[in-house]
Design an enzyme around this catalytic site. Sequence first.
Site, PDB file in Angstrom:
ATOM      1  N   ARG A 291       0.826  -1.200   0.000  1.00  0.00           N
ATOM      2  CA  ARG A 291       0.000   0.000   0.000  1.00  0.00           C
ATOM      3  C   ARG A 291       0.868   1.262   0.000  1.00  0.00           C
ATOM      4  NH1 ARG A 291      -3.626  -1.407   5.177  1.00  0.00           N
ATOM      5  NH2 ARG A 291      -1.652  -2.401   5.741  1.00  0.00           N
TER       6      ARG A 291
ATOM      7  N   LYS B 231       1.664   1.883   7.404  1.00  0.00           N
ATOM      8  CA  LYS B 231       1.983   1.079   8.581  1.00  0.00           C
ATOM      9  C   LYS B 231       2.923   1.830   9.514  1.00  0.00           C
ATOM     10  CE  LYS B 231       0.723  -2.320   9.501  1.00  0.00           C
ATOM     11  NZ  LYS B 231      -0.499  -2.566  10.326  1.00  0.00           N
TER      12      LYS B 231
ATOM     13  N   TYR C 289      -0.883   4.543  10.807  1.00  0.00           N
ATOM     14  CA  TYR C 289      -1.266   3.567  11.829  1.00  0.00           C
ATOM     15  C   TYR C 289      -0.044   3.319  12.723  1.00  0.00           C
ATOM     16  CZ  TYR C 289      -5.433   2.320   9.095  1.00  0.00           C
ATOM     17  OH  TYR C 289      -6.636   2.348   8.426  1.00  0.00           O
TER      18      TYR C 289
ATOM     19  N   HIS D 147      -0.540   1.674  16.349  1.00  0.00           N
ATOM     20  CA  HIS D 147      -0.829   0.518  17.212  1.00  0.00           C
ATOM     21  C   HIS D 147       0.224   0.399  18.327  1.00  0.00           C
ATOM     22  CE1 HIS D 147      -3.942  -0.751  14.426  1.00  0.00           C
ATOM     23  NE2 HIS D 147      -3.073  -0.689  13.440  1.00  0.00           N
TER      24      HIS D 147
ATOM     25  N   GLU E 235      -5.613   4.992  13.903  1.00  0.00           N
ATOM     26  CA  GLU E 235      -6.537   4.068  14.583  1.00  0.00           C
ATOM     27  C   GLU E 235      -7.252   4.678  15.780  1.00  0.00           C
ATOM     28  OE1 GLU E 235      -2.510   3.202  16.522  1.00  0.00           O
ATOM     29  OE2 GLU E 235      -3.248   3.646  14.516  1.00  0.00           O
TER      30      GLU E 235
ATOM     31  N   SER F  63     -10.518  -2.028   8.314  1.00  0.00           N
ATOM     32  CA  SER F  63     -11.249  -3.072   9.033  1.00  0.00           C
ATOM     33  C   SER F  63     -12.229  -3.769   8.100  1.00  0.00           C
ATOM     34  CB  SER F  63     -12.003  -2.472  10.227  1.00  0.00           C
ATOM     35  OG  SER F  63     -11.096  -1.968  11.187  1.00  0.00           O
TER      36      SER F  63
ATOM     37  N   VAL G  80     -14.953  -5.167  11.691  1.00  0.00           N
ATOM     38  CA  VAL G  80     -14.296  -6.386  11.200  1.00  0.00           C
ATOM     39  C   VAL G  80     -15.253  -7.569  11.266  1.00  0.00           C
ATOM     40  CG1 VAL G  80     -12.474  -8.077  11.660  1.00  0.00           C
ATOM     41  CG2 VAL G  80     -11.944  -5.639  11.751  1.00  0.00           C
TER      42      VAL G  80
ATOM     43  N   VAL H  46     -11.704  -8.425  17.819  1.00  0.00           N
ATOM     44  CA  VAL H  46     -11.946  -7.598  19.013  1.00  0.00           C
ATOM     45  C   VAL H  46     -11.057  -6.355  18.967  1.00  0.00           C
ATOM     46  CG1 VAL H  46     -11.780  -7.526  21.527  1.00  0.00           C
ATOM     47  CG2 VAL H  46     -12.604  -9.584  20.376  1.00  0.00           C
TER      48      VAL H  46
ATOM     49  N   ASP I 149      -2.604  -6.665  15.269  1.00  0.00           N
ATOM     50  CA  ASP I 149      -1.959  -5.345  15.345  1.00  0.00           C
ATOM     51  C   ASP I 149      -2.044  -4.742  16.744  1.00  0.00           C
ATOM     52  OD1 ASP I 149      -0.650  -4.592  13.028  1.00  0.00           O
ATOM     53  OD2 ASP I 149      -2.482  -4.042  12.003  1.00  0.00           O
TER      54      ASP I 149
ATOM     55  N   VAL J 288      -1.451 -12.586  10.071  1.00  0.00           N
ATOM     56  CA  VAL J 288      -0.752 -11.573   9.278  1.00  0.00           C
ATOM     57  C   VAL J 288      -1.127 -10.181   9.779  1.00  0.00           C
ATOM     58  CG1 VAL J 288      -0.460 -10.599   6.969  1.00  0.00           C
ATOM     59  CG2 VAL J 288      -0.586 -13.078   7.269  1.00  0.00           C
TER      60      VAL J 288
ATOM     61  N   ASN K  23      -0.646  -7.228   8.461  1.00  0.00           N
ATOM     62  CA  ASN K  23      -1.096  -6.211   7.493  1.00  0.00           C
ATOM     63  C   ASN K  23      -1.890  -6.885   6.377  1.00  0.00           C
ATOM     64  OD1 ASN K  23       1.288  -7.463   6.546  1.00  0.00           O
ATOM     65  ND2 ASN K  23       1.736  -5.764   5.177  1.00  0.00           N
ATOM     66  N   MET K  24      -2.973  -7.521   6.768  1.00  0.00           N
ATOM     67  CA  MET K  24      -3.783  -8.261   5.803  1.00  0.00           C
ATOM     68  C   MET K  24      -4.184  -7.426   4.585  1.00  0.00           C
ATOM     69  SD  MET K  24      -6.178 -10.508   8.366  1.00  0.00           S
ATOM     70  CE  MET K  24      -7.219 -11.137   7.054  1.00  0.00           C
TER      71      MET K  24
END
Length: 379
Positions: free
Chosen positions: A15, A75, A94, A96, A118, A134, A179, A239, A270, A298, A300-301
């Site tokens: 990305r 990321k 992002y 996290h 996020e 998501s 999600v 979650v 993440d 994974v 970073n799907m």
Amino acid sequence: MIIGVPKEIKNNENRVALTPAGTQELVKRGHQVFVQATAGEGSGFLDEDYVESGAQILPDIQSTYAKAEMIMKVKEPIEEEYELIKEDQLVFTYFHFAAYEGLTKAMIKNKSICLAYETVEKTDKSLPLLVPMSEVAGRMSIQEGAKYLEKPLKGRGILLGGVPGVRPAKVMIMGGGVVGTNAAKMAAGMGADVTIMDVNLQRLRYLDDVMPANVNTFMSNEYNIREMLHRVDLIIGAVLIPGGKAPHLITRDMLKEMRPGTVLVDVAVDQGGCIETCKPTTHEDPTYIIDDVVHYCVANMPGAVPYTSTLALTNATLPYAIQLANKGWVKACQENRELALGLNVIKGDVVYDAVAEAYDLEHVPFEKYLGDVWGKLKD
């Protein structure tokens, strides 16, 4: 403002943080955009596309970080980027933080301004910059889960939707947010027997109303989760605690209650994962097996579908990026409560509660940087 868009260097991350269309919107407002060479190629955007949109191309990641006042990424920065980030540089991506202690300490040390996609939050508690990824990750979780249920990939050898005369696979989705909802739509559309679990009864009522007949709802608690484990074929961890570490809803001992070949897809990886045995994997090496249970974790799907993901992400981030560029981060955050809630680390201070709590660090009030207006925002 001078905006830098570096090439993502996380494993198989294709990305890019800004499309040529987004570049054009910033440039026509008087801002300079510098894009690292080939940054957009993985998403289908060539350097010439950016040049036509008004960007300037820089040869490497070092020059991109050095030139910019605001860095736009997808990321979180990885270790080799830590030293490239400058004091007072705004990094919009992002992060996290609650899942990455080394990253948190590095951003505190370099005294940058870290505004996390996020935790940008609307008044209705929705997370507008997390939603598009998501949606992608939720839909991909079923796509990947269905694949890894195949026997050659060590799964149970079950077709997700079954066939006439043969029962479909049973899918358990932990979490009824964005999600989980998107995962349920995909699984239901493929014909699976789906159960969504959540602790919010009002959310379960809503999902029960809008989902097709092959989607059931179930209150989430340890007893109910354990009751389901021996019957399901695919489990999706969906979650989220905004900015905080995800709770472990499936513990190590629970794996023994699952049938061999059961597949776990932890979309919450993440944020530390909601499955205790979860550890981040890559698209290059996506799965591992513990107690005959396949783990797909994974981190970073959406990076596997970069064209779709990049467009979806830029659609959401661009209005906020324009505000930050036009006004500077202080004024933009003073005037926009949603952006203010995205601030996690400022000039060495942790200003987001959940991040400070994750590592037992001092939480510094926003008033130090935003003035009295922050008190009004909280009200």
